[in-house]
Design an enzyme around this catalytic site. Structure first.
Site, PDB file in Angstrom:
ATOM      1  N   HIS B  49       0.806  -0.928  -0.012  1.00 54.23           N
ATOM      2  CA  HIS B  49      -0.151  -0.352  -0.262  1.00 54.23           C
ATOM      3  C   HIS B  49       1.005   1.417  -0.158  1.00 54.23           C
ATOM      4  O   HIS B  49       0.180   2.048  -1.092  1.00 54.23           O
ATOM      5  CB  HIS B  49      -0.840  -0.556   1.474  1.00 54.23           C
ATOM      6  CG  HIS B  49      -2.134   1.254   1.318  1.00 54.23           C
ATOM      7  ND1 HIS B  49      -3.285   0.623   0.564  1.00 54.23           N
ATOM      8  CD2 HIS B  49      -1.906   2.562   1.970  1.00 54.23           C
ATOM      9  CE1 HIS B  49      -3.064   1.867   0.232  1.00 54.23           C
ATOM     10  NE2 HIS B  49      -3.432   2.758   1.406  1.00 54.23           N
ATOM     11  N   HIS B  96     -10.457   2.768  -1.715  1.00 52.44           N
ATOM     12  CA  HIS B  96     -10.280   1.906  -0.278  1.00 52.44           C
ATOM     13  C   HIS B  96     -11.744   0.831  -0.169  1.00 52.44           C
ATOM     14  O   HIS B  96     -12.436   1.034   0.458  1.00 52.44           O
ATOM     15  CB  HIS B  96     -11.423   3.143   0.969  1.00 52.44           C
ATOM     16  CG  HIS B  96     -10.882   3.509   2.014  1.00 52.44           C
ATOM     17  ND1 HIS B  96     -11.198   3.662   2.607  1.00 52.44           N
ATOM     18  CD2 HIS B  96      -9.192   3.493   1.966  1.00 52.44           C
ATOM     19  CE1 HIS B  96      -9.798   4.218   3.609  1.00 52.44           C
ATOM     20  NE2 HIS B  96      -8.911   4.247   3.040  1.00 52.44           N
TER      21      HIS B  96
END
Lengths: 248, 745
Positions: B49, B96
């Site tokens: 990430h 997300h």
């Protein structure tokens, strides 16, 4: 269209988000003397009209408008309104007016339980007010709504009083003006979208006239509400002048 | 070091998501065993990430320069494009997905919050939000729950924050059953002179934390986002942050006020990996270090450890670097907005981030060693072309039977969740706040810039079926369609941001999809001169049922020099002539038609000629500039028939005139293949009859195919040859009620 300048104050609560929209319309479309009023301040700076704008004051975390009513500026607004000053509450502003007792009733969660943003038709029920004088009775305005808690509720006695006194200014309706359950976007009693107090100086409405006042955005019906208020002030001034002349 | 802390060893490192090789690398960098806090820091900073370790080598192949770009991709929190008048547009899209799969409401809400912070941390005021959503089959038990809560989360956050949510795209497919996609995009405007930087410059300057206090929410969120979704994911619910749009609104106003006062040296929002990421990235950018005292960080929970504070992903926080003489001024501004503002350290020489807590130094690491572009690992993964690609492309489309009842088929198409009205979603978003929304009924949203005659057009796009069947061309088409959408409202495409949603990059087939996609985006962007300003990669979008379709969502920005020339897809006047610009090649491979009517995701996807596509864009813009067009609508999912229906439906909602359309399509062999074909580079326009000749001439000069399809009528019917005749009201009902109907059952 140009009018002599009147003084408008748009209150900024933490979480207000339609403050700039109301400011823009009054300042740039109507060329009025417009200022922001900060929620922590205790002065209305001599304005003629107070606008409580839309948004989510204090996050609307407890209940819409429930915290805003206790802010320092609201003390002044309440005094101003009780003395006959003109106050307009739009969306969250309407909720604050109800919470602070300046208007009767309450705004509950929409019947459908979701936020709704769309254009609606509004029937002008009473055109003999300073907020609607530029409209004709029964006229249908097209103005957007954007709220999650706009379901107007009051007890029977209050509703009867509002109906009887002509305090209901706008109702959700079909494009031909008929009042139907289908045209009611949030479950409000009697399709109520906007009301005023019994003295006619305080108005609250869920729809956003400031979003329907700039031709670029494809809607202009909201202009009639602002121009009604501005004209009523000019007429008031003329009356004052006449009184002055008579006295001297 | 704290005695309560677990012993750091290779086993603990693996538990943190690091591999053996990475742990060895940490030992080498530090020349000692890391502390527990340091292990936590490396594990988040080197997570997929934050580090982009499996994607960065490929991403660097995207075109990232252009004369209008004010910063290079990845250099700041979002891309910046010059739009004249001393203004720039900042925009970015981010995923997300993992948090939304587990806790849809907060996951989606904080997705919006995070991308908004990326924009206003640059000094830009957000003017619009978009979102790209992918859901599973509506009959899957979680789909409706996920839809309801994700849409509500996006709406509640954006509505309260006060930014209109104006556009996006939505697809439904079984591959997203367990792994929905939530990609949030934000667009903001900033004056060139007020663009904020994110480097921690100036040794001796103060480091301040502002906004919300720090709690235990979101710890290891970045690491969680770097794993596949499994049956245990539900236990990761505490890794999902909780959003507070009210605080974010205050943070926005206070931050912009401080930036405007020119008292901020550097600023960065805290998203993934919180204080860890912001301190190390800001230091690394300026080649400085920081001394941070965690005792000064405002906390909302008692007895948090240093490890927890460093890894917390509590939302609505920012890190700022300020000259000592401006400390009081900064505090005054944040206090005005009732926000916390504390000095927690200072900028130092030497490049190390040193963390102190309760009088002990709990971490001392080189900022450079942590960050992307510095010491973070970079991997080239193995890639293999998946077998399904060739097999699917061989599919013989001639076995698709021609329908006997075309009316029924058209209504079935309009009732497809992939084609029907998105009103159930969009009406839950405030699309108008800030009174700049000129149009949301065109192929892209149009937002004016007050004080100028200009507007920005914006849209997200990606047909995941196409990318699955043919990743290279599918990605090219995603860019081409997005650009075509902008052109259809009268906007010149400027630049893109992308959100690359894929499965597990350690699987060679997935990595092949990824590489092919990058190649496709790069080629298309070069052709349209729309560089990539930044974006986000989301890997590990897999559930026990397998990977999602590769879904590279493109978010594109375009400019309109005179917003009074905005056009939409809505038909205007009965009697107007309906024209097709571009060639219909009756391509139904991978189309919604064969998916919806025959349950098939097969065949090769439509061809794309980038030169022709660009000529078409220039032609449409030229025709609109000359005022020839009354409407423009690109032909995409569902083909020509659906395109025409949408122009009628939007026209109907926009005028009191009764509208319909009548098409005469001569010499078409397979009418179904023709009207549901998704051939690329096609736009349906309508115009007054006296403009037809000019349009035909211009099309010829541009070498773009021109054909008259029929005309706009006032009989409230859609008629195609002698095969289709349906009342407009029936079409509207089918189209409008489909999605809402899911929730009224």
């Amino acid at each position: 269209m140009s009018y002599p300048k009147q003084k408008f104050g748009v209150v900024v609560f933490p979480g207000s988000n339609c403050d700039h929209d109301a400011f823009y319309v009054l300042k740039n479309i109507f060329n009025q003397d417009t200022r922001f009023l900060w929620h922590k301040d205790a002065s209305l700076e001599g304005v003629d009209v107070v606008i409580l704008p839309g948004g989510f004051s204090y996050g609307d975390y407890l209940r819409c408008g429930a915290i805003a009513r206790f802010s320092p500026i609201m003390k002044e607004v309440i005094t101003f309104a009780r003395d006959g000053g003109i106050v307009i509450g739009i969306c969250n502003g309407f909720q604050i007016l109800c919470e602070s007792g300046l208007l009767p009733g309450a705004l509950l969660r929409n019947e459908g339980l979701t936020f709704v943003c769309k254009d609606v038709n509004l029937r002008v029920d009473n055109s003999y007010t300073r907020f609607t004088a530029e409209c004709s009775a029964g006229e249908v305005l097209r103005i957007p709504i954007a709220h999650g808690e706009g379901n107007y509720f009051a007890d029977d006695k209050t509703i009867n009083m509002l109906e009887h006194n002509g305090q209901i200014l706008f109702r959700y309706c079909e494009s031909d003006g008929s009042i139907t359950p289908e045209s009611n976007p949030n479950g409000s009693i009697n399709n109520i979208a906007g009301i005023m107090n019994e003295y006619g100086n305080i108005m609250g409405l869920m729809p956003h006239p400031e979003r329907a006042a700039d031709p670029v955005l494809g809607r202009i019906d909201g202009k009639k509400i602002f121009s009604s208020v501005i004209k009523s002030l000019i007429e008031n001034d003329n009356l004052k002048n006449i009184n002055l002349v008579e006295r001297s | 070091m704290n005695k309560q802390e677990p012993e750091v060893n290779i086993a603990l490192a693996i538990k943190h998501g690091l591999n053996e090789e990475e742990y060895e690398k940490i030992l080498k960098i530090l020349n000692r065993i890391p502390t527990y806090t340091e292990l936590g820091i490396y594990s988040v900073m080197w997570s997929e990430h934050c580090s982009y370790k499996n994607s960065i080598a490929e991403i660097k192949k995207l075109p990232r320069t252009g004369e209008r770009l004010l910063v290079k991709a990845g250099e700041e929190n979002a891309g910046l494009v010059d739009i004249g008048d001393g203004l720039a547009v900042a925009f970015k899209i981010e995923s997300h997905n993992h948090p939304s799969a587990v806790e849809p409401y907060q996951g989606a809400a904080t997705g919006v919050g995070g991308i908004m912070r990326d924009i206003f941390t640059m000094g830009a005021r957000p003017i619009a939000a978009l979102n790209s959503l992918r859901f599973g089959n509506p009959s899957h038990p979680r789909t409706k729950y996920l839809m309801k809560r994700i849409v509500q989360g996006i709406g509640d956050y954006g509505n309260s924050f006060g930014v209109p949510t104006v556009a996006g795209d939505v697809y439904f497919d079984d591959c997203y059953n367990e792994n929905p996609l939530v990609n949030a995009m934000s667009v903001g405007i900033v004056k060139h002179s007020l663009i904020a930087k994110s480097a921690a410059k100036g040794v001796g300057n103060l480091v301040m934390i502002v906004g919300s206090s720090t709690g235990r929410d979101g710890i290891h969120g970045a690491t969680f986002a770097s794993e596949e979704i499994s049956n245990e994911s539900e236990t990761k619910r505490p890794s999902v942050q909780v959003g507070d749009p009210f605080t974010e609104k205050l943070l926005l106003e206070a931050t912009l006020e401080a930036i405007k006062a020119e008292i901020i040296v550097g600023i960065q929002d805290m998203g993934a990996a919180g204080i860890t990421c912001s301190t190390s990235e800001m230091s690394a950018r300026a080649e400085t270090g920081m001394k941070i005292n965690l005792d000064k960080v405002p906390m909302r929970e008692k007895a948090m450890t240093g490890y927890e504070i460093m890894l917390s992903e509590s939302q609505e926080r920012m890190l700022m670097v300020v000259k000592p003489e401006n400390e009081t001024k900064v505090k005054t501004i944040f206090q005005k907005w009732d926000l916390q503002c504390e000095t927690i350290g200072e900028v130092t020489e030497g490049g190390n981030v040193e963390i102190f807590y309760h009088g002990l130094k709990i971490a001392d690491v080189s900022a450079y060693s942590l960050v992307l572009g510095g010491g973070a690992p970079v991997y080239m993964r193995e890639s293999t072309k998946p077998k399904y690609i060739d097999e699917n492309q061989k599919f013989d489309l001639s076995i698709i039977p021609e329908p006997s009842d075309y009316n029924e088929v058209l209504l079935k198409m309009l009732g497809s969740l992939n084609l029907c009205s998105r009103r159930w979603i969009s009406s839950q978003y405030d699309t108008m706040v800030r009174t700049n929304t000129v149009s949301t009924i065109g192929d892209a949203a149009v937002i004016r810039i007050k004080g100028t005659p200009k507007a920005l057009a914006m849209k997200t796009d990606c047909n995941p079926r196409y990318v699955y069947l043919n990743p290279y061309r599918g990605a090219e088409i995603a860019v081409a369609e997005c650009a075509r959408n902008l052109v259809c409202v009268g906007a010149k495409p400027l630049a893109i941001t992308n959100c690359l949603n894929f499965g597990n990059p350690y699987k060679p087939e997935i990595y092949w999809q990824f590489k092919e996609t990058i190649r496709g985006i790069a080629d298309a962007c070069k052709h349209f001169a729309t560089p990539v300003t930044g974006g986000n990669v989301s890997f590990y979008n897999e559930s026990p049922d397998g990977a999602i379709y590769p879904t590279p969502v493109i978010g594109m920005i375009g400019e309109i020099n005179d917003y009074t020339k905005t056009i939409s897809q809505a038909f205007k006047n009965p009697g107007d002539i309906i024209i097709l610009l571009g060639e219909n090649k009756s391509e139904v491979g991978g189309s919604e038609y064969i998916n919806r009517c025959f349950g098939v995701v097969k065949g090769d996807i439509p061809a794309l000629d980038l030169d022709l596509e660009k000529r078409l864009h220039d032609l449409i813009l030229n025709l609109n500039e000359n005022g020839f067009l009354n409407s423009a609508h690109d032909v995409s999912d569902g083909g020509l028939a659906v395109t025409i229906c949408e122009s009628i439906i939007n026209g109907h909602g926009n005028t009191s005139v009764d509208l319909g359309a009548e098409l005469m399509l001569d010499s078409v062999k397979r009418l179904d293949f023709y009207i549901f074909s998704e051939s690329q580079s096609m736009v349906v326009v309508s115009c007054a009859p006296d403009k037809v000749k000019f349009i035909q001439e211009k099309a010829k000069m541009s070498s773009v195919a021109f054909s008259i399809l029929g005309k706009v009528t006032h009989n409230k019917k859609i008629i195609i040859n002698n095969k289709i005749s349906i009342d407009v009201q029936t079409i509207i009902n089918t189209y409008e009620e489909r999605m809402e109907g899911l929730f009224n059952q």
